[in-house]
Design a protein around this motif. Structure first.
Motif, PDB file in Angstrom:
ATOM      1  N   ILE A  72      -2.406  31.157   8.148  1.00 22.90           N
ATOM      2  CA  ILE A  72      -1.968  31.971   9.290  1.00 22.90           C
ATOM      3  C   ILE A  72      -0.708  31.380   9.927  1.00 22.90           C
ATOM      4  CG2 ILE A  72      -2.624  32.774  11.599  1.00 22.90           C
ATOM      5  CD1 ILE A  72      -5.586  32.838  10.352  1.00 22.90           C
ATOM      6  N   HIS A  73      -0.684  30.076  10.111  1.00 23.95           N
ATOM      7  CA  HIS A  73       0.523  29.441  10.663  1.00 23.95           C
ATOM      8  C   HIS A  73       1.701  29.585   9.697  1.00 23.95           C
ATOM      9  CE1 HIS A  73      -1.604  28.066  14.138  1.00 23.95           C
ATOM     10  NE2 HIS A  73      -2.316  27.152  13.499  1.00 23.95           N
ATOM     11  N   HIS A  74       1.422  29.487   8.404  1.00 24.43           N
ATOM     12  CA  HIS A  74       2.468  29.688   7.399  1.00 24.43           C
ATOM     13  C   HIS A  74       3.064  31.094   7.519  1.00 24.43           C
ATOM     14  CE1 HIS A  74       4.391  30.426   3.534  1.00 24.43           C
ATOM     15  NE2 HIS A  74       3.535  31.421   3.340  1.00 24.43           N
ATOM     16  N   GLU A  98       7.731  24.629   2.559  1.00 25.54           N
ATOM     17  CA  GLU A  98       6.543  25.184   3.198  1.00 25.54           C
ATOM     18  C   GLU A  98       5.312  24.310   2.963  1.00 25.54           C
ATOM     19  OE1 GLU A  98       5.207  28.591   0.026  1.00 25.54           O
ATOM     20  OE2 GLU A  98       6.768  29.119   1.452  1.00 25.54           O
ATOM     21  N   ASP A  99       5.239  23.639   1.832  1.00 28.31           N
ATOM     22  CA  ASP A  99       4.106  22.756   1.562  1.00 28.31           C
ATOM     23  C   ASP A  99       4.065  21.581   2.541  1.00 28.31           C
ATOM     24  OD1 ASP A  99       6.512  21.954   0.276  1.00 28.31           O
ATOM     25  OD2 ASP A  99       5.414  20.652  -1.100  1.00 28.31           O
ATOM     26  N   LEU A 100       5.240  21.070   2.905  1.00 29.82           N
ATOM     27  CA  LEU A 100       5.290  19.975   3.878  1.00 29.82           C
ATOM     28  C   LEU A 100       5.065  20.488   5.301  1.00 29.82           C
ATOM     29  CD1 LEU A 100       8.264  17.888   2.437  1.00 29.82           C
ATOM     30  CD2 LEU A 100       5.803  17.523   2.142  1.00 29.82           C
ATOM     31  N   GLY A 152       1.823  19.671   8.925  1.00 36.54           N
ATOM     32  CA  GLY A 152       2.102  19.299  10.313  1.00 36.54           C
ATOM     33  C   GLY A 152       0.915  19.553  11.226  1.00 36.54           C
ATOM     34  N   LEU A 153       0.880  18.827  12.342  1.00 37.14           N
ATOM     35  CA  LEU A 153      -0.223  18.991  13.288  1.00 37.14           C
ATOM     36  C   LEU A 153      -0.270  20.395  13.870  1.00 37.14           C
ATOM     37  CD1 LEU A 153      -0.333  15.585  15.216  1.00 37.14           C
ATOM     38  CD2 LEU A 153      -1.816  16.404  13.382  1.00 37.14           C
ATOM     39  N   LEU A 169      -2.396  22.139  11.486  1.00 36.38           N
ATOM     40  CA  LEU A 169      -3.742  21.611  11.328  1.00 36.38           C
ATOM     41  C   LEU A 169      -4.591  21.698  12.589  1.00 36.38           C
ATOM     42  CD1 LEU A 169      -2.790  18.433   9.243  1.00 36.38           C
ATOM     43  CD2 LEU A 169      -3.630  20.644   8.393  1.00 36.38           C
ATOM     44  N   GLU A 170      -3.939  21.733  13.767  1.00 30.32           N
ATOM     45  CA  GLU A 170      -4.705  21.646  15.009  1.00 30.32           C
ATOM     46  C   GLU A 170      -4.500  22.807  15.981  1.00 30.32           C
ATOM     47  OE1 GLU A 170      -3.909  17.814  16.732  1.00 30.32           O
ATOM     48  OE2 GLU A 170      -4.780  16.747  15.028  1.00 30.32           O
ATOM     49  N   MET A 171      -3.429  23.548  15.846  1.00 31.45           N
ATOM     50  CA  MET A 171      -3.147  24.617  16.813  1.00 31.45           C
ATOM     51  C   MET A 171      -4.076  25.806  16.590  1.00 31.45           C
ATOM     52  SD  MET A 171      -0.507  23.829  18.831  1.00 31.45           S
ATOM     53  CE  MET A 171       0.009  25.432  19.388  1.00 31.45           C
ATOM     54  N   PRO A 172      -4.409  26.500  17.676  1.00 26.14           N
ATOM     55  CA  PRO A 172      -5.209  27.714  17.502  1.00 26.14           C
ATOM     56  C   PRO A 172      -4.392  28.782  16.769  1.00 26.14           C
ATOM     57  CG  PRO A 172      -4.721  27.338  19.847  1.00 26.14           C
ATOM     58  CD  PRO A 172      -4.124  26.196  19.069  1.00 26.14           C
ATOM     59  N   VAL A 173      -5.072  29.552  15.921  1.00 26.30           N
ATOM     60  CA  VAL A 173      -4.373  30.590  15.163  1.00 26.30           C
ATOM     61  C   VAL A 173      -3.892  31.717  16.072  1.00 26.30           C
ATOM     62  CG1 VAL A 173      -5.518  30.051  12.995  1.00 26.30           C
ATOM     63  CG2 VAL A 173      -6.487  31.815  14.500  1.00 26.30           C
ATOM     64  N   SER A 174      -4.485  31.838  17.252  1.00 24.07           N
ATOM     65  CA  SER A 174      -4.060  32.887  18.184  1.00 24.07           C
ATOM     66  C   SER A 174      -2.583  32.731  18.557  1.00 24.07           C
ATOM     67  CB  SER A 174      -4.924  32.885  19.447  1.00 24.07           C
ATOM     68  OG  SER A 174      -4.860  31.622  20.093  1.00 24.07           O
TER      69      SER A 174
END
Length: 174
Positions: A64-66, A94-96, A100-101, A104-109
């Motif tokens: 989703i972040h991607h 994009e793989d790198l 990133g945090l 890995l940590e942010m809400p998808v919203s």
């Protein structure tokens, strides 16, 4: 067996010229994507978001972040190609980025909000384009070729469906 998981809607393949009808369908796909994504994500919990859709694949959160990052890059490439003659665009790893945090940590919203606003602007831009505008190009140094905006639009229509397919692999089990 991983091929259907990796490419749930098949690989991107287009040939030849694009009809006005195809262009309109691709624009509709761009328009609908944030709502479709939001609907599928609403079925998921935090554990699901941190699940990979296939062995060795990204988590749904990373996907989703991607999408937000990739679609921002595409929108900017459209703007560049519409305002410059065959500009060279900057590729990114994009793989790198996915490590990133923020992935890995942010809400998808947060990324869904980005996609909602971005796609509204993108659709407005696309709907204002003339047929000749879709023939404008940018140069992609990683691919070592010019990319016409109609082809890029087709690719991002596929990209929306491709990653929505990844989300549905998990959401369809809910």
């Amino acid at each position: 067996m991983t091929e259907p998981l990796k490419y749930p809607v098949g690989t991107f393949r287009v040939q030849g010229e694009f009809s006005e009808s195809q262009i309109n369908t691709y624009i509709q796909d761009i328009k609908e994507f944030p709502g479709l994504l939001k609907k599928e994500v609403s079925k998921l919990d935090e554990k699901d978001l941190d699940t990979t859709y296939r062995p060795g694949g990204w988590t749904l959160r990373q996907v989703i972040h991607h999408c937000a990052d990739s679609h921002m890059n595409s929108f900017i490439r459209f703007k560049l190609a519409l305002t410059e003659e065959n500009p060279t665009v900057k590729p990114y790893h994009e793989d790198l980025w996915a490590k990133g945090l923020d992935y890995l940590e942010m809400p998808v919203s947060d990324s869904i909000s980005i996609l909602e606003g971005l796609h509204a602007r993108w659709v407005k831009l696309l709907e204002a384009m003339q047929a000749s505008d879709f023939k404008r190009t940018f140069y992609h140094p990683e691919m070592k070729k010019e990319v016409a905006l109609d082809r890029n639009l087709a690719m991002y229509s596929w990209h929306c469906k491709h990653h929505l397919g990844h989300i549905k692999i998990i959401s369809s089990t809910k």
